[in-house]
Design a protein around this motif. Structure first.
Motif, PDB file in Angstrom:
ATOM      1  N   THR A  77       0.832  -1.210   0.000  1.00 41.87           N
ATOM      2  CA  THR A  77       0.000   0.000   0.000  1.00 41.87           C
ATOM      3  C   THR A  77       0.861   1.252   0.000  1.00 41.87           C
ATOM      4  OG1 THR A  77      -1.777  -1.148   1.174  1.00 41.87           O
ATOM      5  CG2 THR A  77      -1.794   1.253   1.258  1.00 41.87           C
ATOM      6  N   GLN A  78       1.986   1.208   0.733  1.00 37.33           N
ATOM      7  CA  GLN A  78       2.902   2.358   0.733  1.00 37.33           C
ATOM      8  C   GLN A  78       3.443   2.627  -0.668  1.00 37.33           C
ATOM      9  OE1 GLN A  78       5.938   1.658   3.777  1.00 37.33           O
ATOM     10  NE2 GLN A  78       4.940   3.191   5.056  1.00 37.33           N
ATOM     11  N   VAL A  79       3.813   1.573  -1.377  1.00 31.85           N
ATOM     12  CA  VAL A  79       4.320   1.739  -2.741  1.00 31.85           C
ATOM     13  C   VAL A  79       3.245   2.321  -3.647  1.00 31.85           C
ATOM     14  CG1 VAL A  79       5.227   0.547  -4.769  1.00 31.85           C
ATOM     15  CG2 VAL A  79       5.995  -0.121  -2.496  1.00 31.85           C
ATOM     16  N   GLN A  80       2.019   1.823  -3.534  1.00 38.04           N
ATOM     17  CA  GLN A  80       0.920   2.311  -4.378  1.00 38.04           C
ATOM     18  C   GLN A  80       0.650   3.795  -4.124  1.00 38.04           C
ATOM     19  OE1 GLN A  80      -2.254  -0.352  -3.323  1.00 38.04           O
ATOM     20  NE2 GLN A  80      -1.199  -2.149  -4.174  1.00 38.04           N
ATOM     21  N   SER A  81       0.611   4.188  -2.855  1.00 37.29           N
ATOM     22  CA  SER A  81       0.373   5.596  -2.514  1.00 37.29           C
ATOM     23  C   SER A  81       1.513   6.482  -3.018  1.00 37.29           C
ATOM     24  CB  SER A  81       0.215   5.737  -0.997  1.00 37.29           C
ATOM     25  OG  SER A  81       0.060   7.086  -0.630  1.00 37.29           O
ATOM     26  N   ALA A  82       2.745   6.025  -2.826  1.00 37.54           N
ATOM     27  CA  ALA A  82       3.899   6.800  -3.293  1.00 37.54           C
ATOM     28  C   ALA A  82       3.903   6.909  -4.809  1.00 37.54           C
ATOM     29  CB  ALA A  82       5.194   6.156  -2.799  1.00 37.54           C
ATOM     30  N   ALA A 549       8.880  13.283  -3.970  1.00 42.27           N
ATOM     31  CA  ALA A 549       7.980  12.150  -4.233  1.00 42.27           C
ATOM     32  C   ALA A 549       8.736  10.979  -4.844  1.00 42.27           C
ATOM     33  CB  ALA A 549       6.845  12.592  -5.157  1.00 42.27           C
ATOM     34  N   GLN A 550       9.717  11.269  -5.712  1.00 42.94           N
ATOM     35  CA  GLN A 550      10.518  10.215  -6.323  1.00 42.94           C
ATOM     36  C   GLN A 550      11.337   9.474  -5.260  1.00 42.94           C
ATOM     37  OE1 GLN A 550      10.626   8.983  -9.265  1.00 42.94           O
ATOM     38  NE2 GLN A 550       9.792  10.463 -10.693  1.00 42.94           N
ATOM     39  N   LYS A 551      11.898  10.219  -4.339  1.00 41.55           N
ATOM     40  CA  LYS A 551      12.695   9.587  -3.283  1.00 41.55           C
ATOM     41  C   LYS A 551      11.810   8.735  -2.379  1.00 41.55           C
ATOM     42  CE  LYS A 551      16.289  13.166  -3.205  1.00 41.55           C
ATOM     43  NZ  LYS A 551      16.908  14.276  -2.434  1.00 41.55           N
ATOM     44  N   THR A 552      10.617   9.246  -2.089  1.00 46.98           N
ATOM     45  CA  THR A 552       9.682   8.469  -1.268  1.00 46.98           C
ATOM     46  C   THR A 552       9.295   7.175  -1.969  1.00 46.98           C
ATOM     47  OG1 THR A 552       8.794  10.493  -0.273  1.00 46.98           O
ATOM     48  CG2 THR A 552       7.440   8.517  -0.119  1.00 46.98           C
ATOM     49  N   LEU A 553       9.048   7.275  -3.289  1.00 47.94           N
ATOM     50  CA  LEU A 553       8.698   6.086  -4.063  1.00 47.94           C
ATOM     51  C   LEU A 553       9.856   5.090  -4.089  1.00 47.94           C
ATOM     52  CD1 LEU A 553       6.870   4.466  -5.950  1.00 47.94           C
ATOM     53  CD2 LEU A 553       7.690   5.900  -7.854  1.00 47.94           C
ATOM     54  N   ALA A 556      10.061   3.440  -0.677  1.00 45.90           N
ATOM     55  CA  ALA A 556       8.960   2.488  -0.468  1.00 45.90           C
ATOM     56  C   ALA A 556       9.169   1.239  -1.323  1.00 45.90           C
ATOM     57  CB  ALA A 556       7.627   3.147  -0.804  1.00 45.90           C
ATOM     58  N   THR A 557       9.621   1.434  -2.554  1.00 48.88           N
ATOM     59  CA  THR A 557       9.868   0.300  -3.442  1.00 48.88           C
ATOM     60  C   THR A 557      10.999  -0.572  -2.910  1.00 48.88           C
ATOM     61  OG1 THR A 557       9.136   1.601  -5.353  1.00 48.88           O
ATOM     62  CG2 THR A 557      10.435  -0.368  -5.810  1.00 48.88           C
ATOM     63  N   THR A 558      12.042   0.077  -2.399  1.00 46.72           N
ATOM     64  CA  THR A 558      13.167  -0.677  -1.829  1.00 46.72           C
ATOM     65  C   THR A 558      12.736  -1.478  -0.607  1.00 46.72           C
ATOM     66  OG1 THR A 558      14.759   0.971  -2.625  1.00 46.72           O
ATOM     67  CG2 THR A 558      15.468  -0.452  -0.814  1.00 46.72           C
ATOM     68  N   ASN A 559      11.954  -0.845   0.274  1.00 49.40           N
ATOM     69  CA  ASN A 559      11.477  -1.544   1.471  1.00 49.40           C
ATOM     70  C   ASN A 559      10.642  -2.763   1.093  1.00 49.40           C
ATOM     71  OD1 ASN A 559      12.715   0.394   3.053  1.00 49.40           O
ATOM     72  ND2 ASN A 559      10.836   1.575   3.389  1.00 49.40           N
ATOM     73  N   ASN A 560       9.771  -2.580   0.118  1.00 43.82           N
ATOM     74  CA  ASN A 560       8.918  -3.686  -0.306  1.00 43.82           C
ATOM     75  C   ASN A 560       9.736  -4.778  -0.983  1.00 43.82           C
ATOM     76  OD1 ASN A 560       6.209  -4.821  -0.647  1.00 43.82           O
ATOM     77  ND2 ASN A 560       6.480  -4.413  -2.830  1.00 43.82           N
ATOM     78  N   SER A 561      10.714  -4.354  -1.799  1.00 45.04           N
ATOM     79  CA  SER A 561      11.553  -5.320  -2.495  1.00 45.04           C
ATOM     80  C   SER A 561      12.422  -6.099  -1.520  1.00 45.04           C
ATOM     81  CB  SER A 561      12.433  -4.604  -3.527  1.00 45.04           C
ATOM     82  OG  SER A 561      13.273  -5.510  -4.189  1.00 45.04           O
ATOM     83  N   ASN A 562      12.944  -5.408  -0.506  1.00 42.70           N
ATOM     84  CA  ASN A 562      13.765  -6.100   0.495  1.00 42.70           C
ATOM     85  C   ASN A 562      12.962  -7.153   1.235  1.00 42.70           C
ATOM     86  OD1 ASN A 562      16.000  -4.576  -0.157  1.00 42.70           O
ATOM     87  ND2 ASN A 562      15.717  -3.110   1.509  1.00 42.70           N
ATOM     88  N   TYR A 563      11.673  -6.887   1.383  1.00 41.32           N
ATOM     89  CA  TYR A 563      10.834  -7.829   2.120  1.00 41.32           C
ATOM     90  C   TYR A 563      10.325  -8.958   1.232  1.00 41.32           C
ATOM     91  CZ  TYR A 563       7.028  -9.687   4.956  1.00 41.32           C
ATOM     92  OH  TYR A 563       6.189 -10.524   5.660  1.00 41.32           O
ATOM     93  N   SER A 564       9.837  -8.606   0.045  1.00 38.79           N
ATOM     94  CA  SER A 564       9.136  -9.613  -0.766  1.00 38.79           C
ATOM     95  C   SER A 564       9.788  -9.877  -2.125  1.00 38.79           C
ATOM     96  CB  SER A 564       7.679  -9.194  -0.979  1.00 38.79           C
ATOM     97  OG  SER A 564       7.606  -7.957  -1.677  1.00 38.79           O
ATOM     98  N   GLY A 565      10.876  -9.177  -2.432  1.00 35.07           N
ATOM     99  CA  GLY A 565      11.537  -9.390  -3.705  1.00 35.07           C
ATOM    100  C   GLY A 565      12.457 -10.604  -3.672  1.00 35.07           C
TER     101      GLY A 565
END
Length: 603
Positions: A77-82, A549-553, A556-565
């Protein structure tokens, strides 16, 4: 003993199958390491029910129980919002850079053409009777009109392009909405409509649905809620439902009734009839929100400001020209198209800016008033010129975006219909002058004050506080004597000597408009420069927001990738682990087979 051998064989075979399945899952992870939206999968396994051997329970092997994906709803959800926030700013920044490059381009800006026009007027003031020089003024006026309409055309093309992108974006939103709805149904069929069912979950379909939601957030801000059956309900804007289960509420576009060149966004009315229009304020994120915000913000601002410049410039020029007399001693006519009808909607004005005057003789260079006599005084001070100019109330009414119209017209100017004006110097020192005007728009007494625009120049002001320029000026050869008076009368329309006199009094007033604050309390060129600066500042601000906004994205993408990538190092280790497990289980089977054969041989 045969039973023992069979048990060992069964245990080894179960481990072999689990290791093989684990190798398949690991291989699939490695293969999909670069697949967008793929969440790393892992195999779950469980010990089989042990068997009571009397002295204790003996294990019976292992079973693969499920293949699950590593997934975090929170991080997703964080990635989608960002993503929605980033797309909102990036789409605006792209358009702002384009419009800024257009209006700030020195070859496209009307400022150089305006400078050339006023330069031509300045040259004409040196020889107002020259027809070739007069023609050059009209040529520069035409160049200015071309520059103005050309820039407006580029803004209109930009507007058309934005509206085309809005249509395309809405179509893409509908396509993604349908994709999510279809995936809802496929997932429901695979799980039997039970999101918490113990059976296997269709991980590929789940990943595809989440990826579709992420793509949707690039186009429009969307939020997801999960129903009890595991289906997604997708809302956009401020809570408007786009997808519920397998149903899509289609978006559509239509022409804006208030501006049919623009497109409005709304939902298709399920009851038929007109769409249910969504205000721009509820579509405040994603690419669609960025396009709408730019079109109705910075782009409309630029169109309004350019139109306001065109309205004020043409009106002021026409007004001043109407106060003077032309080459044939006739009242001056309009130089430019009257754009006052566009005052309420200035964004359309610049496209209609054009030169009406075709005869250079129609330029009103001479004043509509002349000195008629001087009384008293011994120093020989005389009135050397008199002219009409824009009244002080003119700038007050035309200033603004859009300007307030109608503003004072020639019919209300004090020099119109004037029969006589008397200017009298006081009989006591220091010398002060007052004036009275006879005629339908006359009055007085008016105070006479120094005008810094020309040497020995004066202008009439009301006695109000603060005073207001009446719109009449004159020039003396020096300082008047105490009690000296001067008289002024109307110039004779059609007088044959006017065109030969080289009178440039009215022309000087036309030229003076270059430095008068006639647009939003700024001069023409300063106003346009402010317009460019305003768009540039907006671009800078949006650029800063876009960077954030780019840095936030990215974070968020890195956090999600570290967890589920997919972590290739981890998967390489898993390959070795499961390969060794496979080999060990194979050895168990080999030993079980050898043992069983030996027992059979003994028997």
């Amino acid at each position: 003993m045969a039973i023992v051998g069979a048990d060992i064989f069964s245990i080894g075979l179960s481990g072999l199958n689990v290791a093989q399945n684990a190798l398949s899952v690991t291989s699939n992870n490695i293969s999909n390491a670069a697949t967008p939206g793929y969440n790393v999968e892992y195999l779950t396994q469980a010990n089989r029910q042990p068997q009571n051997a009397g002295f204790g329970f003996l294990g019976q092997g292992v079973d693969a129980t499920n293949v699950l994906r590593t997934y975090s709803q929170f991080l997703s959800t964080q990635v989608q919002s960002a993503q929605a926030n980033s797309s909102f700013y990036s789409s605006q920044l792209q358009q702002l850079n384009q419009i800024n490059n257009t209006i700030a381009n020195s070859t496209q800006s009307p400022n150089p053409a305006m400078q050339s026009f006023f330069g031509a007027l300045q040259t004409l003031s040196q020889q107002p009777a020259s027809l070739p020089v007069r023609q050059n003024v009209l040529s520069m006026a035409q160049a200015l009109a071309t520059s103005m309409t050309s820039l407006n055309s580029q803004l209109v093309q930009m507007q058309q392009g934005i509206n085309g992108q809005i249509d395309t974006t809405v179509q893409s939103i509908n396509a993604l909405g349908q994709q999510i709805a279809d995936l809802n149904q496929k997932i429901g069929s695979a799980t039997g409509g039970n999101a918490s069912a113990p059976q296997a979950q269709p991980n590929g379909l789940l990943d595809a649905r989440d990826q579709a939601v992420l793509q949707l957030n690039k186009l429009v801000g969307a939020t997801v809620s999960i129903a009890s059956d595991g289906s997604y309900t997708v809302n956009i804007g401020s809570g408007q439902t786009l997808v519920i289960g397998g149903t899509v509420n289609q978006l559509t576009t239509q022409a804006d009734p208030n501006n049919n060149t623009n497109r409005q966004v709304g939902f298709v009315n399920p009851a038929g009839g007109s769409p249910i229009i969504l205000p721009n304020s509820v579509l405040g994120s994603g690419q669609l929100g960025g396009l709408l915000n730019f079109r109705d913000g910075a782009l409309l601002q630029a169109q309004n400001q350019l139109g306001t410049l065109a309205i004020n410039f043409s009106a002021a020029m026409n007004y001043q020209n109407s106060l003077g007399l032309d080459y044939n001693a006739q009242p001056g006519g309009p130089i430019f198209q009257d754009l006052s009808s566009y005052a309420a909607n200035p964004q359309y004005a610049a496209g209609q800016f054009q030169v009406l005057m075709g005869d250079p003789k129609a330029l009103a260079t001479a004043s509509n008033m002349v000195p008629t006599g001087t009384a008293g005084g011994t120093s020989g001070v005389t009135m050397t010129g008199v002219w009409s100019s824009l009244p002080g109330t003119y700038a007050g009414s035309i200033n603004g975006s859009p300007p307030t119209l109608p503003f004072p017209t020639k019919a209300t100017h004090p020099s119109t219909g004037m029969t006589n004006m008397t200017i009298t110097a006081s009989g006591t020192a220091p010398v002060a002058m007052t004036a009275t005007i006879t005629g339908p728009n006359g009055g007085g007494p008016y105070n006479v004050v120094a005008n810094t625009g020309q040497p020995n120049s004066y202008k009439l002001q009301t006695t109000a506080v603060p005073p207001v320029d009446v719109g009449i000026g004159f020039q003396l050869s020096g300082t008047p004597d105490l009690g000296q008076s001067f008289t002024v009368g109307p110039a004779t329309v059609g007088a044959p000597n006017l065109k030969a006199s080289g009178d440039n009094s009215n022309l000087l007033q036309l030229t003076a408009q270059q430095n008068i604050n006639l647009v939003n309390n700024q001069s023409y060129q300063v106003y346009y420069t402010s317009m460019v600066a305003s768009i540039g500042n907006q671009g800078f601000a949006v650029g800063q927001m876009n960077s954030g906004a780019q840095k936030t994205l990215e974070q968020a993408t890195t956090n999600n990738s570290n967890y589920s990538g997919v972590n290739l190092d981890q998967e390489a280790a898993n390959l070795i682990k499961y390969q060794q497990s496979y080999q060990a289980c194979s050895k168990v089977i080999q030993i079980a087979q050898s043992t069983f054969s030996s027992i059979l041989n003994i028997m």
